[in-house]
Scaffold this active site. Structure first.
Site, mmCIF file in Angstrom:
data_model
loop_
_atom_site.group_PDB
_atom_site.id
_atom_site.type_symbol
_atom_site.label_atom_id
_atom_site.label_comp_id
_atom_site.label_asym_id
_atom_site.label_seq_id
_atom_site.Cartn_x
_atom_site.Cartn_y
_atom_site.Cartn_z
ATOM 1 N N CYS A 1 113.100 123.097 -97.921
ATOM 2 C CA CYS A 1 114.074 122.036 -98.218
ATOM 3 C C CYS A 1 115.253 122.020 -97.239
ATOM 4 O O CYS A 1 116.015 121.055 -97.196
ATOM 5 C CB CYS A 1 114.590 122.166 -99.648
ATOM 6 S SG CYS A 1 113.279 121.986 -100.863
ATOM 7 N N HIS B 1 121.404 118.578 -100.164
ATOM 8 C CA HIS B 1 119.982 118.482 -100.501
ATOM 9 C C HIS B 1 119.838 118.058 -101.960
ATOM 10 O O HIS B 1 120.458 118.640 -102.856
ATOM 11 C CB HIS B 1 119.308 119.834 -100.260
ATOM 12 C CG HIS B 1 117.945 119.902 -100.853
ATOM 13 N ND1 HIS B 1 116.992 118.949 -100.600
ATOM 14 C CD2 HIS B 1 117.375 120.788 -101.711
ATOM 15 C CE1 HIS B 1 115.886 119.247 -101.269
ATOM 16 N NE2 HIS B 1 116.100 120.363 -101.954
ATOM 17 N N ASN C 1 113.353 115.311 -105.882
ATOM 18 C CA ASN C 1 113.600 116.270 -104.798
ATOM 19 C C ASN C 1 112.494 116.069 -103.749
ATOM 20 O O ASN C 1 111.339 116.388 -104.005
ATOM 21 C CB ASN C 1 113.565 117.685 -105.376
ATOM 22 C CG ASN C 1 113.790 118.759 -104.319
ATOM 23 O OD1 ASN C 1 113.642 118.513 -103.130
ATOM 24 N ND2 ASN C 1 114.132 119.958 -104.765
HETATM 25 O O1 UT7 Z 1 114.563 122.241 -103.440
HETATM 26 C C1 UT7 Z 1 114.683 123.621 -103.266
HETATM 27 C C2 UT7 Z 1 115.727 124.144 -104.116
HETATM 28 N N1 UT7 Z 1 115.393 123.927 -105.495
HETATM 29 C C3 UT7 Z 1 116.349 123.909 -106.377
HETATM 30 O O2 UT7 Z 1 117.483 123.991 -106.005
HETATM 31 C C4 UT7 Z 1 115.995 123.860 -107.836
HETATM 32 C C5 UT7 Z 1 116.942 124.746 -108.587
HETATM 33 N N2 UT7 Z 1 116.663 124.872 -110.008
HETATM 34 C C6 UT7 Z 1 116.866 123.860 -110.886
HETATM 35 O O3 UT7 Z 1 117.201 122.751 -110.537
HETATM 36 C C7 UT7 Z 1 116.729 124.202 -112.352
HETATM 37 O O4 UT7 Z 1 116.688 125.595 -112.506
HETATM 38 C C8 UT7 Z 1 115.469 123.584 -113.014
HETATM 39 C C9 UT7 Z 1 115.643 122.085 -113.118
HETATM 40 C C10 UT7 Z 1 114.231 123.909 -112.199
HETATM 41 C C11 UT7 Z 1 115.324 124.132 -114.419
HETATM 42 O O5 UT7 Z 1 116.502 123.877 -115.164
HETATM 43 P P1 UT7 Z 1 117.220 125.047 -115.983
HETATM 44 O O6 UT7 Z 1 118.339 124.414 -116.667
HETATM 45 O O7 UT7 Z 1 117.524 126.154 -115.034
HETATM 46 O O8 UT7 Z 1 116.123 125.420 -117.025
HETATM 47 P P2 UT7 Z 1 115.400 126.824 -117.252
HETATM 48 O O9 UT7 Z 1 114.398 127.080 -116.195
HETATM 49 O O10 UT7 Z 1 116.407 127.866 -117.557
HETATM 50 O O11 UT7 Z 1 114.671 126.500 -118.594
HETATM 51 C C12 UT7 Z 1 115.398 126.200 -119.803
HETATM 52 C C13 UT7 Z 1 114.386 125.801 -120.869
HETATM 53 C C14 UT7 Z 1 113.234 126.795 -120.967
HETATM 54 O O12 UT7 Z 1 112.851 126.877 -122.314
HETATM 55 P P3 UT7 Z 1 113.309 128.121 -123.226
HETATM 56 O O13 UT7 Z 1 112.795 129.341 -122.544
HETATM 57 O O14 UT7 Z 1 114.816 128.046 -123.248
HETATM 58 O O15 UT7 Z 1 112.672 127.819 -124.538
HETATM 59 C C15 UT7 Z 1 112.148 126.144 -120.167
HETATM 60 O O16 UT7 Z 1 110.852 126.539 -120.579
HETATM 61 O O17 UT7 Z 1 113.811 124.555 -120.518
HETATM 62 C C16 UT7 Z 1 112.396 124.696 -120.494
HETATM 63 N N3 UT7 Z 1 111.870 123.781 -119.505
HETATM 64 C C17 UT7 Z 1 111.530 122.509 -119.783
HETATM 65 N N4 UT7 Z 1 111.585 121.811 -120.930
HETATM 66 C C18 UT7 Z 1 111.181 120.541 -120.882
HETATM 67 C C19 UT7 Z 1 111.639 124.010 -118.175
HETATM 68 N N5 UT7 Z 1 111.157 122.909 -117.578
HETATM 69 C C20 UT7 Z 1 111.075 121.964 -118.583
HETATM 70 C C21 UT7 Z 1 110.663 120.612 -118.586
HETATM 71 N N6 UT7 Z 1 110.747 119.946 -119.759
HETATM 72 N N7 UT7 Z 1 110.223 119.967 -117.489
#
Ligand code: UT7
Length: 343
Positions: free
Chosen positions: A122, A264, A294
């Site tokens: 990225c 980004h 993204n």
């Molecule tokens: O491009 C290269 C660089 N990339 C980035 O910069 C991406 C950086 N990361 C992010 O943008 C975020 O971490 C994500 C969008 C990928 C995830 O968001 P988050 O707020 O960090 O969520 P998380 O991974 O901590 O997950 C929170 C909850 C989890 O459930 P539990 O364990 O709390 O029950 C996940 O399983 O959200 C759940 N979850 C989802 N729920 C519904 C993860 N993905 C999804 C989804 N829909 N698509």
């Protein structure tokens, strides 16, 4: 003595932005559509990322096809029909070998110019800009076409809600030309970095020599993109924030003088956190991920084009570009926005 890396160096040579072109494939994929086959919802995707939709290619379209479209539009925007080199940033090349750039150069009718790919995930577009600026400043080329193009839809695990809702396909390109640092459009400096200790935070585990060296049988599922989202989020904020801060200090630009922060486009919460880190008003952060998701190496030029089209990017404004991704790799550059017509 004047610091040669600052704009005060005046008429020093520089790579100058002359044209900008973008291309998105026609099929928009809404959050609703993804919610029908994944355990997710429009509400979760919008509130956790800011994304409303992304564009995905139809079968038969590859990264090189998108790059050709964006490249042609950038050449038209610059009003030129030839360049001395093509640098293409991508994570999703048409083939593991050879590079995609020579095919793109040929399709654009650019002759036998040097053409090669840059792999910085990225952060790829900022790395490619730095690379092209190097070609110009060393006299290898006077004019370079720089393209960021991706088809992530082909490497996403359709059952992985952590990644399948985030990434989109698209391409963006710019023409850089030899000029002077005091011209609008001049790339005024770069800050680049990497941290390979954390290479496993974003990876496609299989299909490369590491897997072959391990003697593991090839499994097509190992060729899916994986990301440890939470840890990547924290790194993205720190790395883009620190890299931008270091560049601004070197340029002598107080953060309050930055008119547009073009980061980004991974997550609107990341963009706001980077703005906060730099003490730049959040309204100055360009956001188009709601429309395109993204798009990895294509994200910065797509954001620039959308901001210009919306009237949010105007000639004479100070623009800070910053990107972060797998590697880990990150980078920033800055320019005064030139009077160009994005296409
Ligand atoms: O491009 C290269 C660089 N990339 C980035 O910069 C991406 C950086 N990361 C992010 O943008 C975020 O971490 C994500 C969008 C990928 C995830 O968001 P988050 O707020 O960090 O969520 P998380 O991974 O901590 O997950 C929170 C909850 C989890 O459930 P539990 O364990 O709390 O029950 C996940 O399983 O959200 C759940 N979850 C989802 N729920 C519904 C993860 N993905 C999804 C989804 N829909 N698509």
């Amino acid at each position: 003595m004047t610091d040669p890396r600052t704009p005060e160096a005046g008429a020093r040579p520089a790579a100058v932005l002359k044209g900008l072109g973008t291309y998105l494939p026609p099929r928009a994929v809404s959050n609703e559509e993804l919610s029908q086959r994944l355990d997710t919802s429009d509400e979760w995707i919008r509130t956790r990322t800011g994304i409303r939709q992304r564009y995905w290619v139809e079968p038969g379209t590859a990264t090189g096809d998108l790059a050709v479209e964006a490249g042609a539009r950038a050449l038209k925007s610059a009003g030129v029909d030839g360049v001395d080199a093509v640098v293409l940033a991508t994570t999703t090349p048409d083939h593991p070998c050879p590079a995609t750039a020579p095919w793109v150069a040929a399709r654009l009718g650019l002759g036998h110019v040097p053409a090669y790919d840059v792999a910085a995930v990225c952060a790829g577009f900022v790395y490619a800009l730095a690379n092209a600026a190097g070609l110009i400043l060393t006299g290898v080329a006077r004019r370079v076409l720089v393209i960021g193009a991706e088809t992530y839809s082909g490497i996403l695990d359709p059952t992985d809600r952590n990644t399948a809702v985030i990434f989109g396909d698209g391409a963006g390109a710019v023409v850089l030309e030899a000029g002077r640092a005091d011209e609008p459009g001049a790339l005024l400096g770069f800050d680049l970095g990497s941290d390979g200790e954390q290479h496993d935070l974003i990876t496609i585990p299989g299909g490369g020599s590491r897997q072959r060296a391990g003697g593991n049988p090839f499994d097509s599922e190992d060729c899916y993109f994986t990301m440890q989202g939470k840890r990547v989020f924290a790194q993205a904020v720190t790395r883009m924030g620190d890299s931008s801060g270091a560049l601004l200090e070197r340029l002598g630009w107080p953060s309050a003088t930055v008119d547009r922060l073009v980061g980004h486009q991974a997550n609107v919460r990341i963009l706001h956190a980077v703005a906060d880190h730099l003490e730049i008003a959040r309204e100055r952060a360009v956001v188009n991920l709601d429309r395109v998701g993204n798009t990895s190496a294509a994200s910065i030029p797509l954001a620039l084009a959308d901001a210009a089209a919306a009237g949010d990017l105007n000639p004479g404004e100070r623009v800070l570009l910053t990107a972060f991704g797998g590697g880990l790799a990150w980078g920033s550059t800055a320019l005064v926005w030139p009077d160009i017509a994005p296409n």
